[in-house]
Each structure stands twice: as C-alpha cells, then as structure tokens.
Design an enzyme around this catalytic site. Structure first.
Site, short mmCIF file in Angstrom:
data_model
loop_
_atom_site.label_atom_id
_atom_site.label_comp_id
_atom_site.label_asym_id
_atom_site.label_seq_id
_atom_site.Cartn_x
_atom_site.Cartn_y
_atom_site.Cartn_z
N GLN A 73 0.82 -1.21 0.00
CA GLN A 73 0.00 0.00 0.00
C GLN A 73 0.86 1.27 0.00
O GLN A 73 2.04 1.22 0.36
CB GLN A 73 -0.89 0.01 1.25
CG GLN A 73 -1.95 -1.08 1.28
CD GLN A 73 -2.85 -0.95 2.50
OE1 GLN A 73 -2.84 -1.80 3.36
NE2 GLN A 73 -3.61 0.12 2.58
N HIS A 74 0.22 2.37 -0.34
CA HIS A 74 0.69 3.75 -0.11
C HIS A 74 1.83 4.27 -0.99
O HIS A 74 2.04 5.47 -1.03
CB HIS A 74 1.14 3.97 1.35
CG HIS A 74 0.28 3.34 2.38
ND1 HIS A 74 -1.07 3.59 2.46
CD2 HIS A 74 0.55 2.45 3.38
CE1 HIS A 74 -1.58 2.89 3.48
NE2 HIS A 74 -0.62 2.19 4.04
N ASP A 236 -2.34 -4.83 -0.47
CA ASP A 236 -2.00 -6.22 -0.09
C ASP A 236 -2.76 -6.70 1.14
O ASP A 236 -3.10 -7.89 1.23
CB ASP A 236 -0.48 -6.42 0.06
CG ASP A 236 0.21 -5.48 1.02
OD1 ASP A 236 -0.45 -4.62 1.64
OD2 ASP A 236 1.44 -5.61 1.15
O1 LIG Z 1 1.74 0.15 4.90
C1 LIG Z 1 1.15 -0.91 4.99
C2 LIG Z 1 -0.28 -0.97 5.33
O2 LIG Z 1 -0.81 0.24 5.76
C3 LIG Z 1 1.90 -2.17 4.71
O3 LIG Z 1 1.22 -3.28 5.21
C4 LIG Z 1 2.20 -2.27 3.24
O4 LIG Z 1 0.99 -2.54 2.58
C5 LIG Z 1 3.28 -3.29 2.93
O5 LIG Z 1 2.95 -4.59 3.25
P1 LIG Z 1 3.92 -5.86 3.27
O6 LIG Z 1 4.84 -5.75 2.12
O7 LIG Z 1 4.61 -5.86 4.59
O8 LIG Z 1 2.97 -7.02 3.12
#
Ligand SMILES: O=C(CO)[C@@H](O)[C@H](O)COP(=O)(O)O
Ligand SMILES: Nc1ncnc2c1ncn2[C@@H]1O[C@H](COP(=O)(O)OP(=O)(O)O)[C@@H](O)[C@H]1O
Length: 479
Positions: A73-74, A236
């Site tokens: 995300q983000h 994700d």
């Molecule tokens: O910043 C967040 C959710 O707000 C993280 O959960 C990212 O979405 C990355 O996820 P992973 O790579 O650790 O699964």
C-alpha cells in the site's frame, strides 16, 4: 468443460509472487516468485522486471482468463504527461515524509483528518509523500501529471501502459485508494481538496476507482491472452483478507515486512489518535488496520546478528525462558509507525551476564515483535472491533517460535493457516469474482489451519511479558 484459469499477483515490499488458480475451485495450478530490490525507494520498473521473472516461473498468462494484482500500500508513483515515471517511488516504509505528515496534521487537525478520510497522516501515506515531494523536489512535483499506487501502476502496465490506454486508463479500487489519505472509505469518493492541500495546490490525475468486482480492461497481448480481464486489484492487506476469506470477528495478523493487525468490519473506523487506519476492504466493507514498520525483518536481523538461519533463531528463542529473564527488545529498527515514532531507534534493556546469550536475545526479539501486535489487537478492541479468531500469516508466521509464543503473548488462541501466499490468492479470488459477475466472490476451500492454544500458566507468563515490554518501551520513548 475446460478449467478456467485466473492469476493473482502480489507486488509486495520484498518480492513479487504469482499464483495461477482454477477459477471454479481455487485449486493451485502453477506459481512463481522473484525478489524486489532492498530499500525504501524503488523504481517501479523493478516491479515489472520481477513480475516478468515470476510469470516466467509460473508459466505465463497465455491460458489465463482474468488477472488481479494486490500490492504494497501507499507507495507514491508519479507519472509525467507522457506516462514516464517522474522519480523512483517512495515506499510505505520510507520515513523522510515524517515532517510533512506532522505539518498536514497541524494544518487540518487530527480529528478533521480522521473524520474526512479515516486516517491521520503519518509518513507512510501517499498524501504525506506528495507533500514531501512538493517541498523537497518542486520540479518533480510540477512534472507530475498523475499519481498512482504500486498495484495501480502494475495493472496499468499489464493493460499496455501509456501507449495503449493513456493516463486515463489508470484504475484502482477503494481498498488501495483508502490508503492515500485523499480518499474516503466511508463515501467512496476522492477528497481532491485534501490532495491539493497535500500537494500544495497541484491537482494531478488520479486512477478511476472501480467497484469490487468491476473489470478495468483487458490484458495487453504482450503479456499473454488479450481476452483476459483485468480485475481492479487492491492493497496487499485487503487482498490477504480476501484470500483468507476473513469474516467479521476475524483479526488477521500479518508478519511481512510490515506487522499488520487488521479486521473486516461493516462500519468505518475514524480513530483520531491515528493508531487505527480506517481503510476500505476489497468487498465493499471496511478494513481497520494497525500497522508497524518492524516485523519479519526484526527476525531476519536478529538471525543475522546471531549467525543462524530462521530455524536456528526459532530454536534459540524457544530454548530461553518466557520473558527472557527480563531482557527486552523494543524493535524500532526502522523508526516506527505505530506508535508514531518515525525517528525512533530500537532498544535492548535488561542485559546481564546471564541474559547476554544468543537464546535470550532471540527470545527478546520474538517477544518484542509479538508485544507490538498485542497492542494492535487491544487498540482494535478499544474501538469496538470484535475479536473472535486471530489468524497469523506472512513470512514471519513460518517461524516455529512465533507460532508457539504468539498465544501466550497475545493472551488468546492463535490460528495459523497453512503457509501460503494469501495476498496473491486474494488477488486471484478477486479475478475469479470479476470473471463470474456474481454478487459475491467464489467460495474456495482453504487448506486446514493449525491451532495453537494456551493454558493458564502461558496466559499469566504472557501478561508479565507484555507488562515488562511496556515498561521498557515507555522508558525509551522518543529515543
Ligand atoms: O503500509 C502498509 C499498510 O498500511 C503495509 O502493510 C504495506 O501494505 C506493505 O505490506 P507488506 O509488504 O509488509 O505485506
Ligand atoms: N521461517 C521464517 N521465519 C522467520 N521469518 C521468515 C521465515 N520465512 C520467511 N521469513 C521472512 O518473512 C519476510 C517475507 O515475508 P512476506 O510476507 O513475503 O513479506 P512482504 O509481503 O512484505 O514482501 C522476509 O523478511 C523473510 O526473511
């Protein structure tokens, strides 16, 4: 009748994973994976390179009829008016935007942010990164004609990119859009005023937000079957919830690069303290999340420090007593996001001749990690989220020590689904949903999970571990 195949892609922080599944039953047919570069600033072309490598392993997309992408995300992906990437993407775990986030909170107020978009800015969110770009690299900000997220960008590349569909061909879903800080999960609309506030008056094009099972276009022939539908994709964590078929009362703990405590709820959460991010899920519901910056990599770093592999680390951790005789690791190794201490460093407290052993250090690392997750569950409960079942997933959940110590530190039974790629699975399930045109995603059976229970002694020990951890965490507050 021939089997219809769908593909699910997980473009996450450390790697890209692909699963090809039977649309009707969810049976796994083929899979592949490839690594992403390290670091918190990555050029999106690296995601495309990793996707091609993972797809080659997975036997390609020629026989696939729908594709979905779940992504970290983000991440801030800026495109110029010709569709070129303006600068490498800043990922969710890049904290250079910490001051920008603080400025945005000061300008609008935490409560107003929580009311408007369900989140209070922290360094991770796309809006905070755009403010950083506007202040630190104004020329790059001026060149930015469109802003999208990692999964939006990769899906757009699968559609053929700028040459085939132009910038207007960008699309996303509510789940990932809700992580930008300029989209309301409650109303399902962008808040362009907040985008403009963040980007100092600039108003770039944003991806179209599709419904949960709406097709956004078709796969470009250069990637495989040109008839294949492209699903909206999602973030994700929303994809993992879909892959696990999480229902109300389930709390999903994910130990990937990030540590995530999340739940699927019918109503939106607006937490002005910023502990809980009120995101949307991928099915039209909500996904309140507590997210830490430090999770599986704490285990990676501790194993490296001790000169062992993951199995060795777990063995060491399980050889030490509960509470590691008072040794505590506060694992803010990359700063922290929850609690919001982007400039913090980690701390170890309670070293004695007797505790300065590999086993004690390993135990303290696993317990410190789990204590952060326990705080996350408590935060969700404090907002009225029901916790009936805790599901532990992500790379770190493969650790025997994490599995065995989690019930005690969390003070409850823990369900560990069979290790798997639940983000990619969720993306595949979304693709099958798009294909079916049905009201709900297809029912796919899940592999049997392992249940880890606790007795009264373990519960009491876990309480002591959490209390001692809180003491040290507060002692090192702001360090
Ligand atoms: O910043 C967040 C959710 O707000 C993280 O959960 C990212 O979405 C990355 O996820 P992973 O790579 O650790 O699964
Ligand atoms: N058996 C294990 N014990 C502990 N950590 C593990 C184990 N297997 C993998 N990991 C760690 O899990 C992380 C990858 O998890 P994953 O959920 O795929 O992350 P992401 O989705 O953020 O890329 C890596 O840091 C990896 O070293």
């Amino acid at each position: 009748m021939a089997m219809k195949l769908v593909a699910g892609i997980d473009t996450s922080t450390q790697s890209c994973k692909v699963v090809i599944r039977d649309a009707a039953t969810g049976a796994l047919v083929r899979e592949g994976r490839a690594s992403h570069p390290d670091g918190t600033e990555v050029h999106p072309r690296e995601w495309e390179r990793a996707l091609r490598e993972a797809l080659t392993q997975a036997g390609g997309l020629d026989d696939v009829v729908a594709v979905g992408v779940g992504g970290q995300q983000h991440g801030m992906v800026c495109l110029d008016s010709t569709g070129e990437v303006v600068r490498p993407a800043l990922l969710w775990n890049d904290t250079r935007s910490a001051q920008a986030a603080r400025d945005l909170v000061d300008e609008l107020g935490a409560q107003a942010w929580a009311d408007a978009v369900g989140v209070v800015p922290v360094a991770s969110f796309t809006g905070s990164k755009l403010r950083w770009l506007a202040d630190a690299e104004p020329e790059n900000a001026d060149r930015t004609a469109a802003v999208c997220l990692p999964h939006d960008w990769l899906t757009w590349r699968l559609a053929g990119g700028f040459g085939a569909v132009g910038l207007d061909g960008l699309f996303t879903d509510a789940g990932d859009a809700s992580g930008t800080a300029y989209f309301s999960a409650q109303s399902g609309e962008y808040r362009r005023d907040l985008l403009e506030l963040a980007f100092r008056g600039r108003s770039p094009l944003l991806p179209r937000v599709l419904g949960p099972a709406e097709a956004g276009g078709r796969l470009s022939a250069e990637w495989g079957n040109p008839e294949a539908l492209l699903a909206p994709g999602t973030g994700d964590n929303a994809a993992a919830a879909l892959g696990l078929a999480a229902r109300e009362g389930d709390v999903v703990l994910s130990l990937g690069t990030s540590g995530v405590v999340g739940a699927v709820t019918e109503t939106a959460v607006h937490d002005a303290s910023g502990t809980i991010a009120g995101f949307a899920d991928a099915t039209g519901r909500h996904l309140p999340l507590v997210v830490t910056l430090n999770a599986a990599q704490v285990l990676d770093a501790t194993a490296k420090l001790l000169g062992v592999d993951h199995a060795g680390l777990a063995e060491l951790a399980l050889a030490a007593p509960a509470g590691a005789d008072g040794l505590v690791l506060v694992p803010y190794l990359q700063g922290e996001r929850t609690p919001n201490r982007p400039e913090a460093t980690g701390a170890m407290h309670g070293l004695r001749l007797s505790t300065m052993t590999p086993a004690h250090v390993a135990r303290a690392a696993v317990e410190g990690l789990l204590c952060g997750l326990a705080d996350g569950i408590a935060a969700l409960e404090a907002q009225g989220v029901t916790v009936d079942r805790v599901l532990l997933v992500g790379g770190g959940a493969r650790s025997a020590a994490v599995q065995q110590l989690a019930p005690s530190v969390l003070g409850r039974q823990v369900v560990v689904p069979q290790p798997g790629e639940y983000v990619a699975d969720g993306a595949a399930r979304q693709a099958a949903w798009v294909l079916s045109g049905a009201d709900a995603p297809p029912e796919w059976s899940l592999a049997p999970a392992q249940v880890f229970d606790l007795d009264d002694d373990a519960r009491a020990a876990g309480q002591r571990v959490r209390a001692r951890y809180a003491e040290v965490r507060d002692l090192t507050d702001g360090a």
